[in-house]
Design a protein around this motif. Structure first.
Motif, PDB file in Angstrom:
ATOM      1  N   GLU A   3       0.827  -1.216   0.000  1.00  0.00           N
ATOM      2  CA  GLU A   3       0.000   0.000   0.000  1.00  0.00           C
ATOM      3  C   GLU A   3       0.857   1.259   0.000  1.00  0.00           C
ATOM      4  N   LYS A   4       1.953   1.180   0.753  1.00  0.00           N
ATOM      5  CA  LYS A   4       2.854   2.347   0.828  1.00  0.00           C
ATOM      6  C   LYS A   4       3.478   2.642  -0.534  1.00  0.00           C
ATOM      7  N   ILE A   5       3.831   1.563  -1.219  1.00  0.00           N
ATOM      8  CA  ILE A   5       4.416   1.736  -2.565  1.00  0.00           C
ATOM      9  C   ILE A   5       3.406   2.386  -3.498  1.00  0.00           C
ATOM     10  N   PHE A   6       2.176   1.892  -3.436  1.00  0.00           N
ATOM     11  CA  PHE A   6       1.137   2.437  -4.321  1.00  0.00           C
ATOM     12  C   PHE A   6       0.903   3.914  -4.024  1.00  0.00           C
ATOM     13  N   LYS A   7       0.928   4.233  -2.735  1.00  0.00           N
ATOM     14  CA  LYS A   7       0.712   5.619  -2.327  1.00  0.00           C
ATOM     15  C   LYS A   7       1.847   6.487  -2.872  1.00  0.00           C
ATOM     16  N   TYR A   8       3.079   5.953  -2.772  1.00  0.00           N
ATOM     17  CA  TYR A   8       4.235   6.704  -3.264  1.00  0.00           C
ATOM     18  C   TYR A   8       4.082   7.007  -4.760  1.00  0.00           C
ATOM     19  N   ILE A   9       3.700   5.984  -5.495  1.00  0.00           N
ATOM     20  CA  ILE A   9       3.558   6.174  -6.951  1.00  0.00           C
ATOM     21  C   ILE A   9       2.420   7.154  -7.266  1.00  0.00           C
ATOM     22  N   ASP A  10       1.310   7.009  -6.566  1.00  0.00           N
ATOM     23  CA  ASP A  10       0.198   7.942  -6.787  1.00  0.00           C
ATOM     24  C   ASP A  10       0.599   9.378  -6.480  1.00  0.00           C
ATOM     25  N   GLU A  11       1.385   9.543  -5.438  1.00  0.00           N
ATOM     26  CA  GLU A  11       1.784  10.900  -5.049  1.00  0.00           C
ATOM     27  C   GLU A  11       2.846  11.503  -5.965  1.00  0.00           C
ATOM     28  N   LEU A 122      11.263   2.352 -14.011  1.00  0.00           N
ATOM     29  CA  LEU A 122      12.211   1.671 -13.120  1.00  0.00           C
ATOM     30  C   LEU A 122      12.856   2.653 -12.137  1.00  0.00           C
ATOM     31  N   TYR A 123      13.057   3.897 -12.608  1.00  0.00           N
ATOM     32  CA  TYR A 123      13.647   4.922 -11.738  1.00  0.00           C
ATOM     33  C   TYR A 123      12.745   5.185 -10.532  1.00  0.00           C
ATOM     34  N   PHE A 124      11.454   5.275 -10.798  1.00  0.00           N
ATOM     35  CA  PHE A 124      10.526   5.568  -9.703  1.00  0.00           C
ATOM     36  C   PHE A 124      10.193   4.339  -8.863  1.00  0.00           C
ATOM     37  N   ILE A 125      10.353   3.165  -9.430  1.00  0.00           N
ATOM     38  CA  ILE A 125      10.202   1.953  -8.608  1.00  0.00           C
ATOM     39  C   ILE A 125      11.335   1.898  -7.580  1.00  0.00           C
ATOM     40  N   VAL A 126      12.553   2.218  -8.036  1.00  0.00           N
ATOM     41  CA  VAL A 126      13.684   2.244  -7.095  1.00  0.00           C
ATOM     42  C   VAL A 126      13.389   3.246  -5.976  1.00  0.00           C
ATOM     43  N   ARG A 127      12.924   4.422  -6.364  1.00  0.00           N
ATOM     44  CA  ARG A 127      12.639   5.442  -5.349  1.00  0.00           C
ATOM     45  C   ARG A 127      11.535   5.002  -4.398  1.00  0.00           C
ATOM     46  N   ALA A 128      10.532   4.340  -4.938  1.00  0.00           N
ATOM     47  CA  ALA A 128       9.431   3.858  -4.087  1.00  0.00           C
ATOM     48  C   ALA A 128       9.942   2.801  -3.108  1.00  0.00           C
ATOM     49  N   LEU A 129      10.815   1.913  -3.600  1.00  0.00           N
ATOM     50  CA  LEU A 129      11.370   0.875  -2.717  1.00  0.00           C
ATOM     51  C   LEU A 129      12.219   1.502  -1.617  1.00  0.00           C
ATOM     52  N   GLN A 130      12.968   2.542  -1.993  1.00  0.00           N
ATOM     53  CA  GLN A 130      13.760   3.256  -0.982  1.00  0.00           C
ATOM     54  C   GLN A 130      12.847   3.907   0.054  1.00  0.00           C
ATOM     55  N   ALA A 131      11.752   4.465  -0.438  1.00  0.00           N
ATOM     56  CA  ALA A 131      10.839   5.197   0.447  1.00  0.00           C
ATOM     57  C   ALA A 131      10.192   4.286   1.485  1.00  0.00           C
ATOM     58  N   ILE A 132       9.980   3.021   1.133  1.00  0.00           N
ATOM     59  CA  ILE A 132       9.349   2.115   2.117  1.00  0.00           C
ATOM     60  C   ILE A 132      10.404   1.320   2.894  1.00  0.00           C
ATOM     61  N   ASP A 133      11.683   1.689   2.681  1.00  0.00           N
ATOM     62  CA  ASP A 133      12.784   1.026   3.373  1.00  0.00           C
ATOM     63  C   ASP A 133      12.852  -0.472   3.039  1.00  0.00           C
ATOM     64  N   TYR A 134      12.671  -0.776   1.776  1.00  0.00           N
ATOM     65  CA  TYR A 134      12.798  -2.157   1.275  1.00  0.00           C
ATOM     66  C   TYR A 134      14.238  -2.624   1.463  1.00  0.00           C
ATOM     67  N   ARG A 135      14.419  -3.857   1.975  1.00  0.00           N
ATOM     68  CA  ARG A 135      15.779  -4.315   2.250  1.00  0.00           C
ATOM     69  C   ARG A 135      16.054  -5.752   1.819  1.00  0.00           C
ATOM     70  N   ALA A 136      15.153  -6.375   1.097  1.00  0.00           N
ATOM     71  CA  ALA A 136      15.317  -7.799   0.800  1.00  0.00           C
ATOM     72  C   ALA A 136      16.436  -8.106  -0.190  1.00  0.00           C
ATOM     73  N   HIS A 137      16.560  -7.299  -1.240  1.00  0.00           N
ATOM     74  CA  HIS A 137      17.596  -7.530  -2.260  1.00  0.00           C
ATOM     75  C   HIS A 137      18.183  -6.201  -2.727  1.00  0.00           C
ATOM     76  N   PRO A 138      19.457  -6.217  -3.083  1.00  0.00           N
ATOM     77  CA  PRO A 138      19.988  -5.037  -3.771  1.00  0.00           C
ATOM     78  C   PRO A 138      19.297  -4.913  -5.125  1.00  0.00           C
ATOM     79  N   ILE A 139      19.205  -3.696  -5.628  1.00  0.00           N
ATOM     80  CA  ILE A 139      18.663  -3.483  -6.973  1.00  0.00           C
ATOM     81  C   ILE A 139      19.814  -3.016  -7.858  1.00  0.00           C
ATOM     82  N   ARG A 140      19.958  -3.668  -8.992  1.00  0.00           N
ATOM     83  CA  ARG A 140      20.985  -3.247  -9.946  1.00  0.00           C
ATOM     84  C   ARG A 140      20.303  -2.856 -11.257  1.00  0.00           C
ATOM     85  N   VAL A 141      20.526  -1.618 -11.651  1.00  0.00           N
ATOM     86  CA  VAL A 141      19.956  -1.119 -12.911  1.00  0.00           C
ATOM     87  C   VAL A 141      21.022  -1.276 -14.001  1.00  0.00           C
ATOM     88  N   VAL A 142      20.653  -1.907 -15.098  1.00  0.00           N
ATOM     89  CA  VAL A 142      21.602  -2.098 -16.197  1.00  0.00           C
ATOM     90  C   VAL A 142      20.974  -1.540 -17.472  1.00  0.00           C
TER      91      VAL A 142
END
Ligand SMILES: [Zn+2]
Length: 383
Positions: A3-11, A122-142
């Motif tokens: 829900e937090k991710i969705f809120k981030y994207i909506d905002e 993908l840029y905003f997905i990374v930001r959304a994951l950061q915003a919810i303090d996601y910690r399960a996996h590193p994200i690598r953008v290629v």
């Protein structure tokens, strides 16, 4: 979390649109290195600004490959967000067709769909994951800078493959499809170049002394086309043929370019064998044939890992009310092939939905920028 991710994207809808417009407005036609480098600089800054560690692989004659690491405080195997930032459009296109969103809810402009929309996602997905303090996996953008030329003038294929090695999953943010098909398999492709040397002679005075390169090539074309195996997905198209100089001379030379497509990597060897057999067979005595076969794009195989990742996406789509999605198999190549080749389960074409890629009518459906960002981000949470 979801829900937090969705809120981030909506905002951040407006910010996403602004980023998308900016990225489209910086041209990056694959043949225009200076333009591609400007887009690279924009991306390096954008990713650095949000805490990414950027590694750039510089190439002299092609757009650079960018690898951006976000540790997310995790030491697990990374999840890859991949794509490319070059386009097929020539320098100056943006002046004729600037980024615009029309009343039909679609965005237009060079590369708006393929794939500057996917990069925005993908840029905003990374930001959304950061915003919810996601910690399960590193994200690598290629992100490749020369995908549209198939990495022909760089070592990007090797560097891309190296960069995704060891990842636990990958999403390739290529052009999404209007019918919500997500790509779990792609044909690979190659080119075969045949050159036949014959013996020239005057067509009126001594035609019997000539050895027609065109006639030899004609036999070869029939033999090549006869090898088409549509069922197995190994196909040949004799697409370009050239030969002769004037009507009254027995042609001394003929050239042929064959487009080869395959579903599985083991078919590359079969193709090579079949092409070599045709090259080695002489139909017109006294002619000589040379053949070169290059694989341009690897095939993306539908491995068990690929299907399992798709299932996670599908499950998520059902749970969040995205609507039905399905697995799509397509003929065109993409870098997702290298990810699967490196053993990384990958779903391709998770980018914004649209159509008419590579044309002046290219369009992207704006709403799917948000809905698909939510879908992919929510799927990441399941990995
Ligand atoms: Zn693309």
């Amino acid at each position: 979390m979801r829900e937090k991710i969705f809120k981030y994207i909506d905002e951040h809808r407006q910010e996403m649109l602004t980023f998308w417009k900016k990225l489209v407005s910086i041209e990056s036609g694959t043949l225009f290195k200076e333009d591609v480098d400007r887009a690279r600089d924009f991306l390096v800054k954008a990713f650095t600004d949000i805490g990414g560690t950027v590694t750039s692989y510089p190439y002299e004659k092609a757009g650079d490959l960018l690898v951006v690491d976000f540790s997310m405080g995790s030491t697990a195997a990374p999840i890859i967000f991949s794509g490319h930032y070059d386009t097929v459009f020539r320098h100056g296109t943006i002046e004729e067709r600037p980024f615009v969103i029309k009343d039909d809810g679609r965005a237009y402009g060079p590369g708006v769909l393929d794939m500057k929309a996917g990069i925005t996602m993908l840029y905003f997905i990374v930001r959304a994951l950061q915003a919810i303090d996601y910690r399960a996996h590193p994200i690598r953008v290629v992100l490749a800078g020369d995908e549209e030329t198939g990495h022909q003038s760089s070592t990007a294929e090797r560097d891309f493959s190296e960069a995704v090695k060891g990842a636990c999953a990958a999403f390739n943010f290529e052009t999404g499809y209007m019918d919500d098909g997500f790509v779990t398999g792609r044909k690979g492709g190659g080119r075969a170049y045949f050159t036949v040397k014959g013996v020239g002679a005057h067509a009126g005075n001594e035609p019997e002394k000539g050895r027609s390169a065109i006639l030899e090539m004609a036999h070869k074309i029939i033999a090549i086309q006869a090898n088409n195996d549509f069922e197995a997905g190994l196909t040949y198209n004799c697409g370009v043929v050239q030969g002769g100089t004037v009507p009254n001379a027995v042609p001394e030379e003929a050239k042929l370019v064959v487009d080869v497509r395959f579903k599985r990597l083991d078919q590359v060897e079969r193709a090579r064998r079949e092409l070599e057999a045709v090259a080695a067979t002489t139909y017109v005595e006294g002619t000589m044939t040379e053949m070169k076969f290059d694989v341009i794009m690897s095939s993306m195989e539908t491995t068990d890992g690929v299907v399992a990742l798709f299932r996670k996406l599908e499950e998520t789509a059902n749970e969040i009310g995205f609507g039905p999605i399905y697995q799509k198999y397509v003929g065109g190549g993409a870098d997702s092939a290298y990810e699967v080749k490196m053993g990384v389960p990958t779903v391709c074409a998770v980018g914004v939905a649209g159509g008419k890629n590579h044309s002046v009518d290219e369009f992207a459906v704006v709403d799917t920028l948000f809905s698909r960002a939510k879908l992919v981000a929510a799927t990441v949470l399941k990995i």
